[in-house]
Scaffold this active site. Structure first.
Site, PDB file in Angstrom:
ATOM      1  CE1 TYR A 148      -3.603   2.654   0.376  1.00 51.94           C
ATOM      2  CE2 TYR A 148      -2.515   3.224   2.438  1.00 51.94           C
ATOM      3  CZ  TYR A 148      -3.639   3.433   1.551  1.00 51.94           C
ATOM      4  OH  TYR A 148      -4.310   4.458   1.779  1.00 51.94           O
ATOM      5  CG  ASP A 243       5.619   3.790   1.050  1.00 51.28           C
ATOM      6  OD1 ASP A 243       5.933   4.509   2.174  1.00 51.28           O
ATOM      7  OD2 ASP A 243       4.454   3.557   0.815  1.00 51.28           O
ATOM      8  CE  LYS A 271       0.560   4.419   8.501  1.00 54.59           C
ATOM      9  NZ  LYS A 271       0.631   3.717   7.139  1.00 54.59           N
TER      10      LYS A 271
HETATM   11  C1  LIG Z   1      -0.019   4.424   5.967  1.00 53.42           C
HETATM   12  C2  LIG Z   1       0.757   4.379   4.648  1.00 53.42           C
HETATM   13  C3  LIG Z   1       0.922   5.139   3.495  1.00 53.42           C
HETATM   14  C4  LIG Z   1      -0.214   6.306   3.586  1.00 53.42           C
HETATM   15  O1  LIG Z   1       0.026   7.112   4.636  1.00 53.42           O
HETATM   16  P1  LIG Z   1      -1.197   8.192   4.973  1.00 53.42           P
HETATM   17  O2  LIG Z   1      -0.590   9.131   5.884  1.00 53.42           O
HETATM   18  O3  LIG Z   1      -2.126   7.376   5.413  1.00 53.42           O
HETATM   19  O4  LIG Z   1      -1.580   8.817   3.820  1.00 53.42           O
HETATM   20  C5  LIG Z   1       1.534   5.077   2.467  1.00 53.42           C
HETATM   21  N1  LIG Z   1       2.410   3.769   2.344  1.00 53.42           N
HETATM   22  C6  LIG Z   1       2.770   3.080   3.556  1.00 53.42           C
HETATM   23  C7  LIG Z   1       3.539   1.977   3.458  1.00 53.42           C
HETATM   24  C8  LIG Z   1       1.668   3.044   4.619  1.00 53.42           C
HETATM   25  O5  LIG Z   1       1.780   2.157   5.548  1.00 53.42           O
END
Ligand SMILES: *Cc1c(COP(=O)(O)O)cnc(C)c1O
Length: 432
Positions: A148, A243, A271
């Site tokens: 994701y 990511d 996060k």
């Molecule tokens: C949570 C997440 C996102 C998106 O971040 P948001 O702050 O929810 O937009 C993107 N990449 C990874 C790996 C994530 O866990």
């Protein structure tokens, strides 16, 4: 230890929520849709716990989906926020604190020479993609099924099944043009990536991945996978983008890139770096980041980017982590929890497997090994749903989805782990 969360006040709140918020929530996975039942409403967080509006207390293994590695309401973060609040919430002009935060990220994360602060992980990944495309002059990129990368259009592509597929959008409203340049392969399948790049590598701007998958349950890279991707990228002039929105300051102080010793060209963060306030960041090698406006031509902007409250909380949390490096200890707690849970489930005759990396852990209702999302999808999701409900009844809040990682904090002590395993023993018996 069982309580039955069917209180009238919560039911009323849930009815009110569903009248004015689609599905009753502001982000889909909060709705409990994939595990059945309905969510509780949080009144407050307290260390390793959430307390709901009925006064019930839950051991929290979500930690706001990652950010609270110090637990809810850690004094260093509360104090930093309080003192910033008195000086203002947003200026739209530079602050010393955003410089400090950028310096910290550059110091701790191996792949960062420069960063840009943004407001969410989604913003970080969509901006990193724009920079990668601009830098390489190419459009296509590769992602892996089950990874994701936020909800921007080009990333919302259904999983391919072993072959590079021309992406098809998995959400209505994403035009086909938006995902035409998105290729998808299974995680951990280096040969498939080699094949694709041998034929069409010169069209690819980037390979994007979660270096440890956390949005499909927890799935670690096989030995050589990350190294192989870097090699393929360098050979074909594409950029490797980690990511680390979830893994950054979760699997270790320097993220997965430090833990596995593979340094990508670009990195995205979110996060944990905001400690519960809305923050993201993208960054990487200096010559690539020099493309970003106003230094370079690639436009990217944000009214609230580098927000003073967010940088206050982020600096406080990252500062604490840098001083105390809690990750070896968290790794031990995670391993103990996973070994306990997997052992209990297997003893009850439920196929299970799991893994822990730093402060992240995951358990699949699947005998293992789980090396890609396609494996995870074979897990017994119906039984997980029942198990989840039994755990909530016993005051343990696991992510309400079979495809999410679990998150520890420094406040999860022996007592919480014991309570969790006792609850799991009872729950496993019910769902066996
Ligand atoms: C949570 C997440 C996102 C998106 O971040 P948001 O702050 O929810 O937009 C993107 N990449 C990874 C790996 C994530 O866990």
């Amino acid at each position: 230890m069982t309580h039955v969360p069917t209180h009238a006040a919560t039911t009323e709140l849930w009815d009110r929520a569903r009248r004015v918020l689609p599905g009753g929530v502001n982000s889909p996975v909060r709705s409990f849709k994939s595990v059945g039942g309905r969510p509780f409403f949080v009144d407050r967080g307290d260390g390793p716990f959430l307390v709901d509006t009925e006064g019930e207390r839950y051991i929290d293994y979500i930690m706001s989906w990652g950010p609270h590695v110090l637990g809810h309401g850690h004094p260093v973060i509360v104090e930093a926020l309080r003192s910033q609040l008195e000086r203002g919430t947003s200026y739209g002009a530079p602050t010393a604190e955003e410089v400090e935060m950028a310096e910290r990220l550059v110091r701790l994360v191996p792949g960062l020479d420069m960063v840009r602060l943004v407001n969410s992980g989604t913003e970080a990944t969509m901006s990193a993609l724009r920079v990668a495309r601009a830098f390489t002059g190419r459009s296509r990129f590769l992602k892996f099924s089950g990874c994701y990368h936020g909800h921007a259009d080009p990333f919302l592509v259904a999983a391919g099944s072993g072959v590079a597929t021309l992406g098809l959008p998995n959400s209505p409203g994403v035009p086909e043009e938006a995902v035409r340049d998105t290729a998808v392969l299974p995680f951990n399948d280096l040969e498939a990536v080699r094949d694709l790049f041998r034929k069409e590598g010169d069209g690819f701007a980037a390979i994007f991945l979660e270096p440890v998958m956390g949005n499909a349950g927890l799935i670690a890279p096989l030995p050589g996978f990350l190294e192989g991707l870097l090699e393929i990228c360098e050979e074909h002039g594409a950029l490797l983008v980690f990511d680390e929105v979830m893994t950054g300051f979760r699997v270790g102080l320097g993220g997965a890139q430090e833990r596995f010793g593979v340094v990508p060209h670009l990195t995205t963060l979110g996060k944990v770096i905001g400690a519960g306030l809305p923050v993201g960041a993208f960054g990487g090698r200096r010559d690539i980041m020099e493309q970003v406006a106003p230094l370079g031509p690639v436009y990217q902007a944000g009214t609230l980017s580098g927000n003073p409250l967010a940088t206050a909380a982020g600096n406080a949390q990252l500062g604490w982590l840098e001083e105390n490096d809690p990750f070896p200890g968290l790794q031990e707690v995670g391993e103990r929890l996973v070994e306990g849970l997997v052992g209990i489930l297997r003893e009850a005759g439920i196929p299970a497997s799991g893994d822990a990396h730093g402060s992240m852990f995951g358990v699949f209702f699947h005998p293992g090994p789980v090396e890609r999302f396609e494996d995870a999808q074979e897990a017994d999701t119906e039984r997980f749903g029942r198990f989840h409900r039994e755990m909530v009844k016993r005051g343990v809040f696991l992510a309400p989805s079979p495809f999410e990682a679990g998150f520890l904090s420094i406040r999860h002590s022996e007592a919480e782990i014991e309570h969790t395993l006792t609850a799991a023993r009872e729950a496993a018996e019910v769902v066996a």
